[in-house]
Design a protein around this motif. Structure first.
Motif, PDB file in Angstrom:
ATOM      1  N   VAL A   8       0.847  -1.204   0.000  1.00 44.02           N
ATOM      2  CA  VAL A   8       0.000   0.000   0.000  1.00 44.02           C
ATOM      3  C   VAL A   8       0.876   1.247   0.000  1.00 44.02           C
ATOM      4  O   VAL A   8       0.625   2.210  -0.730  1.00 44.02           O
ATOM      5  CB  VAL A   8      -0.961  -0.015   1.212  1.00 44.02           C
ATOM      6  CG1 VAL A   8      -1.655   1.321   1.371  1.00 44.02           C
ATOM      7  CG2 VAL A   8      -1.982  -1.123   1.054  1.00 44.02           C
ATOM      8  N   ALA A   9       1.943   1.275   0.775  1.00 47.06           N
ATOM      9  CA  ALA A   9       2.837   2.422   0.824  1.00 47.06           C
ATOM     10  C   ALA A   9       3.507   2.631  -0.520  1.00 47.06           C
ATOM     11  O   ALA A   9       3.656   3.767  -0.991  1.00 47.06           O
ATOM     12  CB  ALA A   9       3.878   2.234   1.920  1.00 47.06           C
ATOM     13  N   LEU A  10       3.931   1.521  -1.181  1.00 46.20           N
ATOM     14  CA  LEU A  10       4.579   1.622  -2.474  1.00 46.20           C
ATOM     15  C   LEU A  10       3.614   2.119  -3.538  1.00 46.20           C
ATOM     16  O   LEU A  10       3.953   2.988  -4.350  1.00 46.20           O
ATOM     17  CB  LEU A  10       5.147   0.249  -2.866  1.00 46.20           C
ATOM     18  CG  LEU A  10       5.959   0.200  -4.157  1.00 46.20           C
ATOM     19  CD1 LEU A  10       7.157   1.117  -4.087  1.00 46.20           C
ATOM     20  CD2 LEU A  10       6.365  -1.229  -4.453  1.00 46.20           C
ATOM     21  N   LEU A  11       2.389   1.622  -3.541  1.00 47.10           N
ATOM     22  CA  LEU A  11       1.394   2.072  -4.511  1.00 47.10           C
ATOM     23  C   LEU A  11       1.009   3.546  -4.290  1.00 47.10           C
ATOM     24  O   LEU A  11       0.788   4.291  -5.242  1.00 47.10           O
ATOM     25  CB  LEU A  11       0.150   1.179  -4.434  1.00 47.10           C
ATOM     26  CG  LEU A  11       0.283  -0.216  -5.047  1.00 47.10           C
ATOM     27  CD1 LEU A  11      -0.975  -1.027  -4.790  1.00 47.10           C
ATOM     28  CD2 LEU A  11       0.547  -0.111  -6.529  1.00 47.10           C
ATOM     29  N   THR A  12       0.950   3.954  -3.042  1.00 48.24           N
ATOM     30  CA  THR A  12       0.612   5.358  -2.735  1.00 48.24           C
ATOM     31  C   THR A  12       1.714   6.283  -3.242  1.00 48.24           C
ATOM     32  O   THR A  12       1.442   7.334  -3.844  1.00 48.24           O
ATOM     33  CB  THR A  12       0.417   5.545  -1.212  1.00 48.24           C
ATOM     34  OG1 THR A  12      -0.587   4.650  -0.773  1.00 48.24           O
ATOM     35  CG2 THR A  12       0.016   6.950  -0.874  1.00 48.24           C
ATOM     36  N   ALA A  13       2.979   5.911  -3.036  1.00 42.07           N
ATOM     37  CA  ALA A  13       4.092   6.735  -3.489  1.00 42.07           C
ATOM     38  C   ALA A  13       4.103   6.831  -4.999  1.00 42.07           C
ATOM     39  O   ALA A  13       4.333   7.899  -5.575  1.00 42.07           O
ATOM     40  CB  ALA A  13       5.406   6.167  -2.977  1.00 42.07           C
ATOM     41  N   LEU A  14       3.860   5.735  -5.692  1.00 41.96           N
ATOM     42  CA  LEU A  14       3.822   5.761  -7.151  1.00 41.96           C
ATOM     43  C   LEU A  14       2.638   6.588  -7.665  1.00 41.96           C
ATOM     44  O   LEU A  14       2.751   7.306  -8.662  1.00 41.96           O
ATOM     45  CB  LEU A  14       3.762   4.333  -7.701  1.00 41.96           C
ATOM     46  CG  LEU A  14       5.040   3.504  -7.566  1.00 41.96           C
ATOM     47  CD1 LEU A  14       4.783   2.063  -8.010  1.00 41.96           C
ATOM     48  CD2 LEU A  14       6.165   4.112  -8.385  1.00 41.96           C
ATOM     49  N   GLY A  15       1.512   6.444  -7.001  1.00 44.35           N
ATOM     50  CA  GLY A  15       0.321   7.195  -7.427  1.00 44.35           C
ATOM     51  C   GLY A  15       0.496   8.696  -7.266  1.00 44.35           C
ATOM     52  O   GLY A  15       0.110   9.483  -8.121  1.00 44.35           O
ATOM     53  N   LEU A  16       1.096   9.108  -6.163  1.00 45.58           N
ATOM     54  CA  LEU A  16       1.308  10.539  -5.944  1.00 45.58           C
ATOM     55  C   LEU A  16       2.367  11.092  -6.879  1.00 45.58           C
ATOM     56  O   LEU A  16       2.265  12.243  -7.332  1.00 45.58           O
ATOM     57  CB  LEU A  16       1.699  10.806  -4.487  1.00 45.58           C
ATOM     58  CG  LEU A  16       0.585  10.617  -3.461  1.00 45.58           C
ATOM     59  CD1 LEU A  16       1.127  10.824  -2.044  1.00 45.58           C
ATOM     60  CD2 LEU A  16      -0.556  11.577  -3.719  1.00 45.58           C
ATOM     61  N   SER A  17       3.392  10.330  -7.182  1.00 40.14           N
ATOM     62  CA  SER A  17       4.425  10.819  -8.084  1.00 40.14           C
ATOM     63  C   SER A  17       3.901  10.978  -9.498  1.00 40.14           C
ATOM     64  O   SER A  17       4.397  11.770 -10.278  1.00 40.14           O
ATOM     65  CB  SER A  17       5.651   9.897  -8.055  1.00 40.14           C
ATOM     66  OG  SER A  17       5.316   8.626  -8.571  1.00 40.14           O
ATOM     67  N   ALA A  18       2.885  10.223  -9.868  1.00 41.99           N
ATOM     68  CA  ALA A  18       2.304  10.340 -11.204  1.00 41.99           C
ATOM     69  C   ALA A  18       1.488  11.632 -11.330  1.00 41.99           C
ATOM     70  O   ALA A  18       1.302  12.142 -12.429  1.00 41.99           O
ATOM     71  CB  ALA A  18       1.430   9.119 -11.486  1.00 41.99           C
ATOM     72  N   CYS A  19       1.015  12.175 -10.215  1.00 40.17           N
ATOM     73  CA  CYS A  19       0.190  13.390 -10.249  1.00 40.17           C
ATOM     74  C   CYS A  19       1.025  14.677 -10.344  1.00 40.17           C
ATOM     75  O   CYS A  19       0.502  15.727 -10.678  1.00 40.17           O
ATOM     76  CB  CYS A  19      -0.683  13.487  -8.989  1.00 40.17           C
ATOM     77  SG  CYS A  19      -1.943  12.210  -8.925  1.00 40.17           S
ATOM     78  N   VAL A  20       2.305  14.635 -10.048  1.00 40.55           N
ATOM     79  CA  VAL A  20       3.135  15.844 -10.065  1.00 40.55           C
ATOM     80  C   VAL A  20       3.327  16.280 -11.503  1.00 40.55           C
ATOM     81  O   VAL A  20       3.723  15.501 -12.358  1.00 40.55           O
ATOM     82  CB  VAL A  20       4.492  15.582  -9.379  1.00 40.55           C
ATOM     83  CG1 VAL A  20       5.381  16.787  -9.489  1.00 40.55           C
ATOM     84  CG2 VAL A  20       4.277  15.184  -7.947  1.00 40.55           C
ATOM     85  N   GLN A  21       3.071  17.547 -11.792  1.00 40.49           N
ATOM     86  CA  GLN A  21       3.209  18.074 -13.143  1.00 40.49           C
ATOM     87  C   GLN A  21       4.589  18.695 -13.305  1.00 40.49           C
ATOM     88  O   GLN A  21       5.176  19.172 -12.347  1.00 40.49           O
ATOM     89  CB  GLN A  21       2.133  19.127 -13.400  1.00 40.49           C
ATOM     90  CG  GLN A  21       0.735  18.553 -13.342  1.00 40.49           C
ATOM     91  CD  GLN A  21      -0.314  19.627 -13.577  1.00 40.49           C
ATOM     92  OE1 GLN A  21       0.020  20.789 -13.716  1.00 40.49           O
ATOM     93  NE2 GLN A  21      -1.568  19.225 -13.628  1.00 40.49           N
ATOM     94  N   PRO A  22       5.115  18.721 -14.518  1.00 42.18           N
ATOM     95  CA  PRO A  22       6.417  19.350 -14.735  1.00 42.18           C
ATOM     96  C   PRO A  22       6.323  20.860 -14.495  1.00 42.18           C
ATOM     97  O   PRO A  22       5.257  21.459 -14.578  1.00 42.18           O
ATOM     98  CB  PRO A  22       6.732  19.035 -16.194  1.00 42.18           C
ATOM     99  CG  PRO A  22       5.418  18.727 -16.818  1.00 42.18           C
ATOM    100  CD  PRO A  22       4.542  18.172 -15.736  1.00 42.18           C
ATOM    101  N   ALA A  23       7.432  21.495 -14.194  1.00 43.23           N
ATOM    102  CA  ALA A  23       7.465  22.939 -13.909  1.00 43.23           C
ATOM    103  C   ALA A  23       7.028  23.723 -15.138  1.00 43.23           C
ATOM    104  O   ALA A  23       7.434  23.421 -16.255  1.00 43.23           O
ATOM    105  CB  ALA A  23       8.867  23.344 -13.492  1.00 43.23           C
TER     106      ALA A  23
END
Length: 101
Positions: A8-23
């Motif tokens: 669950v921790a690994l999936l949460t980290a991957l999911g949140l990193s996918a939401c970050v937009q480039p500068a």
């Protein structure tokens, strides 16, 4: 159970990193220059105005208060004593009424 928490921790980290937009590049806003206002020459003089209406007469003021009564004067001096003879002056009788009137 330990693996499910890790998953669950690994999936949460991957999911949140996918939401970050480039500068993004900063937006450039062009502000127009302020217009400089220069006054023109004065215009011709206007016509004179009309005379105003006559004002109303003011109200009459109230009557003032009555003043205080003055102080009583001093008593006069006693007169000299006479020699014992008294003179009594009797007023004259009124004239008779006019029968024609």
């Amino acid at each position: 159970m330990n693996r499910s928490m890790l998953s669950v921790a690994l999936l949460t980290a991957l999911g949140l990193s996918a939401c970050v937009q480039p500068a993004q590049e900063p937006a450039v806003v062009t502000v127009p220059a302020a217009a400089i206002v220069v006054p023109g020459p004065p215009g011709p003089q206007g016509d004179p105005g009309v005379q105003g209406n006559q004002g109303n007469t003011g109200q009459t003021g109230d009557t003032g208060m009555t003043g205080d009564t003055g102080q009583t004067g001093d008593t006069g001096r006693t007169g000299r004593t006479g020699d014992g003879t008294s003179v009594i002056v009797v007023p004259a009788p009124p004239p008779p009424a006019d029968p024609n009137h």
